[in-house]
Motif scaffolding. Structure first.
Motif, PDB file in Angstrom:
ATOM      1  N   SER A 101     -14.040  55.563  15.836  1.00 27.91           N
ATOM      2  CA  SER A 101     -15.311  55.775  15.185  1.00 27.91           C
ATOM      3  C   SER A 101     -16.357  54.842  15.769  1.00 27.91           C
ATOM      4  CB  SER A 101     -15.173  55.626  13.687  1.00 27.91           C
ATOM      5  OG  SER A 101     -15.270  54.308  13.291  1.00 27.91           O
ATOM      6  N   LEU A 102     -17.590  55.265  15.707  1.00 25.27           N
ATOM      7  CA  LEU A 102     -18.705  54.501  16.264  1.00 25.27           C
ATOM      8  C   LEU A 102     -18.880  53.176  15.537  1.00 25.27           C
ATOM      9  CD1 LEU A 102     -21.091  54.434  18.233  1.00 25.27           C
ATOM     10  CD2 LEU A 102     -22.452  55.551  16.465  1.00 25.27           C
ATOM     11  N   GLN A 103     -18.729  53.194  14.242  1.00 23.12           N
ATOM     12  CA  GLN A 103     -18.895  51.975  13.447  1.00 23.12           C
ATOM     13  C   GLN A 103     -17.811  50.944  13.804  1.00 23.12           C
ATOM     14  OE1 GLN A 103     -18.855  52.682   9.213  1.00 23.12           O
ATOM     15  NE2 GLN A 103     -20.583  51.307   8.926  1.00 23.12           N
ATOM     16  N   LYS A 104     -16.592  51.400  14.028  1.00 24.55           N
ATOM     17  CA  LYS A 104     -15.484  50.514  14.387  1.00 24.55           C
ATOM     18  C   LYS A 104     -15.728  49.900  15.780  1.00 24.55           C
ATOM     19  CE  LYS A 104     -10.495  50.327  14.389  1.00 24.55           C
ATOM     20  NZ  LYS A 104      -9.250  51.056  14.214  1.00 24.55           N
ATOM     21  N   THR A 105     -16.225  50.677  16.717  1.00 21.78           N
ATOM     22  CA  THR A 105     -16.525  50.199  18.065  1.00 21.78           C
ATOM     23  C   THR A 105     -17.631  49.149  18.032  1.00 21.78           C
ATOM     24  OG1 THR A 105     -15.909  52.357  18.956  1.00 21.78           O
ATOM     25  CG2 THR A 105     -17.190  50.931  20.387  1.00 21.78           C
ATOM     26  N   ILE A 106     -18.665  49.415  17.273  1.00 18.68           N
ATOM     27  CA  ILE A 106     -19.767  48.445  17.140  1.00 18.68           C
ATOM     28  C   ILE A 106     -19.263  47.153  16.514  1.00 18.68           C
ATOM     29  CG2 ILE A 106     -21.967  48.002  15.977  1.00 18.68           C
ATOM     30  CD1 ILE A 106     -22.625  50.981  16.326  1.00 18.68           C
ATOM     31  N   MET A 107     -18.426  47.273  15.498  1.00 19.08           N
ATOM     32  CA  MET A 107     -17.878  46.091  14.816  1.00 19.08           C
ATOM     33  C   MET A 107     -17.012  45.272  15.773  1.00 19.08           C
ATOM     34  SD  MET A 107     -17.943  44.337  12.120  1.00 19.08           S
ATOM     35  CE  MET A 107     -18.311  45.181  10.628  1.00 19.08           C
ATOM     36  N   ASN A 108     -16.174  45.940  16.570  1.00 21.39           N
ATOM     37  CA  ASN A 108     -15.334  45.231  17.541  1.00 21.39           C
ATOM     38  C   ASN A 108     -16.187  44.499  18.587  1.00 21.39           C
ATOM     39  OD1 ASN A 108     -12.936  45.910  16.346  1.00 21.39           O
ATOM     40  ND2 ASN A 108     -12.585  47.708  17.639  1.00 21.39           N
ATOM     41  N   ARG A 109     -17.236  45.161  19.051  1.00 21.78           N
ATOM     42  CA  ARG A 109     -18.131  44.522  20.026  1.00 21.78           C
ATOM     43  C   ARG A 109     -18.840  43.315  19.417  1.00 21.78           C
ATOM     44  NH1 ARG A 109     -20.804  49.714  23.108  1.00 21.78           N
ATOM     45  NH2 ARG A 109     -18.902  50.300  24.212  1.00 21.78           N
ATOM     46  N   LEU A 110     -19.252  43.430  18.179  1.00 22.42           N
ATOM     47  CA  LEU A 110     -19.918  42.328  17.485  1.00 22.42           C
ATOM     48  C   LEU A 110     -18.973  41.137  17.335  1.00 22.42           C
ATOM     49  CD1 LEU A 110     -22.393  41.241  15.974  1.00 22.42           C
ATOM     50  CD2 LEU A 110     -21.498  42.318  13.908  1.00 22.42           C
ATOM     51  N   ILE A 111     -17.744  41.408  16.934  1.00 24.42           N
ATOM     52  CA  ILE A 111     -16.747  40.336  16.782  1.00 24.42           C
ATOM     53  C   ILE A 111     -16.469  39.672  18.123  1.00 24.42           C
ATOM     54  CG2 ILE A 111     -14.318  39.877  16.248  1.00 24.42           C
ATOM     55  CD1 ILE A 111     -14.580  42.017  14.019  1.00 24.42           C
ATOM     56  N   ALA A 112     -16.340  40.466  19.189  1.00 22.73           N
ATOM     57  CA  ALA A 112     -16.100  39.917  20.532  1.00 22.73           C
ATOM     58  C   ALA A 112     -17.272  39.048  20.975  1.00 22.73           C
ATOM     59  CB  ALA A 112     -15.856  41.047  21.529  1.00 22.73           C
ATOM     60  N   ALA A 113     -18.502  39.511  20.713  1.00 18.43           N
ATOM     61  CA  ALA A 113     -19.691  38.743  21.102  1.00 18.43           C
ATOM     62  C   ALA A 113     -19.748  37.411  20.354  1.00 18.43           C
ATOM     63  CB  ALA A 113     -20.951  39.563  20.856  1.00 18.43           C
ATOM     64  N   LEU A 114     -19.449  37.454  19.063  1.00 17.56           N
ATOM     65  CA  LEU A 114     -19.454  36.227  18.271  1.00 17.56           C
ATOM     66  C   LEU A 114     -18.359  35.260  18.738  1.00 17.56           C
ATOM     67  CD1 LEU A 114     -20.104  37.654  14.693  1.00 17.56           C
ATOM     68  CD2 LEU A 114     -21.663  36.282  16.097  1.00 17.56           C
ATOM     69  N   ALA A 115     -17.191  35.792  19.074  1.00 11.42           N
ATOM     70  CA  ALA A 115     -16.080  34.945  19.539  1.00 11.42           C
ATOM     71  C   ALA A 115     -16.437  34.282  20.868  1.00 11.42           C
ATOM     72  CB  ALA A 115     -14.803  35.759  19.669  1.00 11.42           C
ATOM     73  N   LEU A 116     -17.006  35.050  21.769  1.00  5.71           N
ATOM     74  CA  LEU A 116     -17.385  34.493  23.072  1.00  5.71           C
ATOM     75  C   LEU A 116     -18.538  33.500  22.937  1.00  5.71           C
ATOM     76  CD1 LEU A 116     -17.153  37.637  25.366  1.00  5.71           C
ATOM     77  CD2 LEU A 116     -15.589  35.703  25.264  1.00  5.71           C
ATOM     78  N   GLY A 117     -19.455  33.775  22.048  1.00  9.57           N
ATOM     79  CA  GLY A 117     -20.582  32.861  21.836  1.00  9.57           C
ATOM     80  C   GLY A 117     -20.132  31.517  21.294  1.00  9.57           C
ATOM     81  N   SER A 118     -19.177  31.535  20.367  1.00  8.28           N
ATOM     82  CA  SER A 118     -18.697  30.270  19.807  1.00  8.28           C
ATOM     83  C   SER A 118     -17.817  29.523  20.809  1.00  8.28           C
ATOM     84  CB  SER A 118     -17.947  30.501  18.506  1.00  8.28           C
ATOM     85  OG  SER A 118     -16.799  31.287  18.737  1.00  8.28           O
ATOM     86  N   ALA A 119     -17.178  30.233  21.735  1.00  9.89           N
ATOM     87  CA  ALA A 119     -16.355  29.573  22.751  1.00  9.89           C
ATOM     88  C   ALA A 119     -17.217  28.722  23.678  1.00  9.89           C
ATOM     89  CB  ALA A 119     -15.570  30.604  23.553  1.00  9.89           C
ATOM     90  N   ALA A 120     -18.467  29.108  23.850  1.00  8.20           N
ATOM     91  CA  ALA A 120     -19.370  28.341  24.718  1.00  8.20           C
ATOM     92  C   ALA A 120     -19.580  26.921  24.184  1.00  8.20           C
ATOM     93  CB  ALA A 120     -20.702  29.062  24.849  1.00  8.20           C
ATOM     94  N   ALA A 121     -19.420  26.742  22.898  1.00  9.20           N
ATOM     95  CA  ALA A 121     -19.574  25.409  22.311  1.00  9.20           C
ATOM     96  C   ALA A 121     -18.507  24.450  22.818  1.00  9.20           C
ATOM     97  CB  ALA A 121     -19.520  25.493  20.792  1.00  9.20           C
ATOM     98  N   PHE A 122     -17.378  25.008  23.267  1.00 10.01           N
ATOM     99  CA  PHE A 122     -16.286  24.161  23.750  1.00 10.01           C
ATOM    100  C   PHE A 122     -16.240  24.058  25.265  1.00 10.01           C
ATOM    101  CE2 PHE A 122     -15.019  25.827  19.619  1.00 10.01           C
ATOM    102  CZ  PHE A 122     -14.803  24.641  18.945  1.00 10.01           C
TER     103      PHE A 122
END
Length: 133
Positions: free
Chosen positions: A1-22
């Motif tokens: 589903s489109l909503q599930k794909t968007i949610m997965n991309r959002l979670i991936a973006a947030l995970a990668l963004g927080s990894a930059a802090a380390f």
């Protein structure tokens, strides 16, 4: 589903963004630092004969400088100075090139040091201008 794909991309973006802090910070450009002083034996082997030469020419009654210092003097931490009279931790300190020394040479140096210590130079007293302390 489109909503599930968007949610997965959002979670991936947030995970990668927080990894930059380390991640390690970008390095600052290296600045040019000049080490070493203008001592007589700067850039040369700095062994006992060179130290003895400096000691023989040292004048404890003249101000301490890169060319007028007691090479056998130790700082409060017990460290020896470099060939320009600087101690570890001082800005211009540079680790001197030391010669290979065998046991016989060490014993000869020990005898020579006993002679130097038994016969201090005139003016070699605490507070003299040419002394560290």
């Amino acid at each position: 589903s489109l909503q599930k794909t968007i949610m997965n991309r959002l979670i991936a973006a947030l995970a990668l963004g927080s990894a930059a802090a380390f991640a390690p910070a970008a390095r600052a450009p290296a600045s040019v630092v000049v080490f070493g002083g203008a001592g007589k034996y700067e850039g040369q082997i700095f062994g006992f004969p060179e130290k003895k030469d400096l000691w023989e020419n040292w004048d404890p009654n003249s101000p301490r400088s890169e060319t007028n210092f007691n090479p056998f003097e130790r700082n409060a931490d017990g460290n020896a100075c470099d060939c320009s009279g600087y101690f570890p931790g001082e800005g211009k300190y540079s680790d001197p090139a030391r010669p290979d020394v065998d046991f016989a040479a060490m014993m000869a140096e020990k005898t020579a040091m006993a002679e130097i210590e038994a016969n201090p130079k005139a003016g070699d007293v605490p507070g003299a201008p040419g002394r560290l302390n």
